[in-house]
Enzyme design. Structure first.
Site, PDB file in Angstrom:
ATOM      1  CB  VAL A 100      -1.012  -0.115   0.814  1.00 23.62           C
ATOM      2  CG1 VAL A 100      -2.178  -1.109   1.029  1.00 23.62           C
ATOM      3  CG2 VAL A 100      -0.367   0.117   2.802  1.00 23.62           C
TER       4      VAL A 100
ATOM      5  N   GLY B 294      -0.466   6.453  -5.126  1.00 24.55           N
ATOM      6  CA  GLY B 294       0.208   6.009  -6.524  1.00 24.55           C
ATOM      7  C   GLY B 294       0.382   4.679  -7.485  1.00 24.55           C
TER       8      GLY B 294
ATOM      9  N   GLY C  16      -2.287   2.763  -6.888  1.00 22.73           N
ATOM     10  CA  GLY C  16      -4.014   1.964  -6.730  1.00 22.73           C
ATOM     11  C   GLY C  16      -4.930   1.027  -6.277  1.00 22.73           C
TER      12      GLY C  16
ATOM     13  CB  SER D 204      -7.997   3.729  -2.903  1.00 19.45           C
ATOM     14  OG  SER D 204      -7.649   4.028  -3.647  1.00 19.45           O
ATOM     15  CB  ALA D 205      -8.213   1.351  -7.514  1.00 15.80           C
ATOM     16  CB  ALA D 206      -6.065  -2.918  -6.046  1.00 22.15           C
TER      17      ALA D 206
ATOM     18  CG  ASP E 261      -6.439   4.917  -9.736  1.00 25.05           C
ATOM     19  OD1 ASP E 261      -5.788   5.684 -11.323  1.00 25.05           O
ATOM     20  OD2 ASP E 261      -6.284   5.850  -8.710  1.00 25.05           O
TER      21      ASP E 261
HETATM   22  C1  MEV Z   1      -5.124   8.678  -9.559  1.00 26.88           C
HETATM   23  O1  MEV Z   1      -4.008   7.371  -9.279  1.00 26.88           O
HETATM   24  C2  MEV Z   1      -5.622   9.478 -10.953  1.00 26.88           C
HETATM   25  C3  MEV Z   1      -6.054  10.842 -11.122  1.00 26.88           C
HETATM   26  O2  MEV Z   1      -6.217  10.896 -13.016  1.00 26.88           O
HETATM   27  C4  MEV Z   1      -6.980  10.971 -10.474  1.00 26.88           C
HETATM   28  C5  MEV Z   1      -8.083   9.861 -11.631  1.00 26.88           C
HETATM   29  O3  MEV Z   1      -7.983   9.774 -12.290  1.00 26.88           O
HETATM   30  O4  MEV Z   1      -9.153   9.813 -10.620  1.00 26.88           O
HETATM   31  C6  MEV Z   1      -4.667  11.915 -10.031  1.00 26.88           C
END
Ligand code: MEV
Length: 308
Positions: free
Chosen positions: A91, A94, A96, A98-100, A141
């Site tokens: 974690v 940058g 991802g 949270s998305a994962a 993401d």
């Molecule tokens: C975050 O990983 C990427 C951003 O472009 C936000 C988004 O696309 O939702 C900063």
């Protein structure tokens, strides 16, 4: 018990600009967050993911909000699950994370609750969950976290289907992700860009045009396997990200270390303001040289590949 996984990702081109409907290019990294969900008397989350110190604590409120959003999107009144989070994706901002975790949890709960959603539905739900972490996310993401691969992404600003296309690169390429060690707040970073864009519309219009042209060139270079050109375009993308003020001292230092040690390209990846950068380092030898140079300066790194 329900089980699910979501991929970590690296944005190669177009972060922040994708929020405004411009194209972005992202790749899954071969690491996942895994989740299990078991119906229980009360709601509990056990987070055993490893990574940047303080990350999970800093994101706890967002995590809880994202679960509420998930139950809402699934139409579940029964909100009592024991959720476990683990996997080999570290974690850090940058990558991802949270998305994962959103995808992994949505899959696990969907299975445990007998909903058995397909990937498209999981992606839709993970997008709702991402709003807790990113405010107004583009959806790039959660899309990579759900489907994996190397993708071209354009948000449909009118609310219809986003454009999601697989990019076929001739071979996988080594990268190094350098971690600034700073936990970043994607929501604040996205809001900051929106604010500055409002204050300086002409400056931002010009930058946005360059970002769009760059993504098209990058797709062509990736499809041809012209890694030198991909690297040069990443460098240009980094400059644009500096101009919209989403880089920071540590990320710029990591980019400099990468370039000084032979990386073909290097840039902020994701929301910036901390979190990670990515360096393009084809071949194990170059990857190792760049990774060790960063580690020698006290940074944590991840050695992985794109286009897998
Ligand atoms: C975050 O990983 C990427 C951003 O472009 C936000 C988004 O696309 O939702 C900063």
């Amino acid at each position: 018990m329900g089980k699910g996984s979501g991929y970590g990702k690296v944005i190669l081109f177009g972060e922040h600009f994708v929020v405004y409907g411009l194209p972005g290019i992202a790749s899954a990294v071969g690491l996942t967050t895994d989740a299990t969900a078991v119906k229980s008397g009360k709601m509990a989350v056990k987070d055993e993911r490893k990574g940047t110190e303080g990350y999970s604590d800093a994101k706890r409120a967002h995590q809880l909000e994202s679960l509420e959003r998930m139950f809402g999107a699934m139409g579940l009144n029964e909100k009592a699950f024991d959720i476990w989070l683990g996997g080999d994706l570290p974690v850090m901002s940058g990558i991802g994370a949270s998305a994962a975790s959103s995808v992994a949890i949505a899959r696990a709960v969907s299975e445990e609750a007998g909903l058995d959603y397909d990937d498209d539905k999981i992606n839709e739900i993970a997008y709702e969950m991402e709003k807790a972490f990113a405010g107004n996310p583009s959806g790039i993401d959660n899309t990579v976290a759900t489907y994996g691969g190397l993708i071209w992404f354009e948000k449909n600003l009118a609310g219809g289907q986003n454009k999601i296309e697989k990019i076929r690169a001739p071979s996988a390429v080594e990268i190094v992700m350098g971690n600034s060690g700073v936990v970043a707040d994607t929501k604040k970073m996205v809001e900051g860009v929106a604010e500055r864009r409002k204050q300086h519309p002409e400056k931002y219009d010009a930058i946005f045009k360059k970002a769009e042209a760059l993504a098209f060139k990058a797709r062509e270079a990736l499809e041809k396997g012209d890694i030198g050109a991909v690297g040069a375009l990443m460098d240009e993308n980094h400059k644009l990200l500096q101009e919209i003020e989403v880089s920071c001292k540590e990320l710029d230092e990591l980019v400099e270390i990468a370039k000084a040690n032979g990386a073909l390209g290097a840039k902020v990846t994701g929301g910036g303001g901390g979190g990670c950068m990515v360096a393009l380092t084809p071949g194990k030898e170059l990857q190792e040289r760049v990774a060790q140079a960063m580690e020698g300066r006290g940074f944590k790194v991840l050695r992985t590949r794109i286009g897998v």
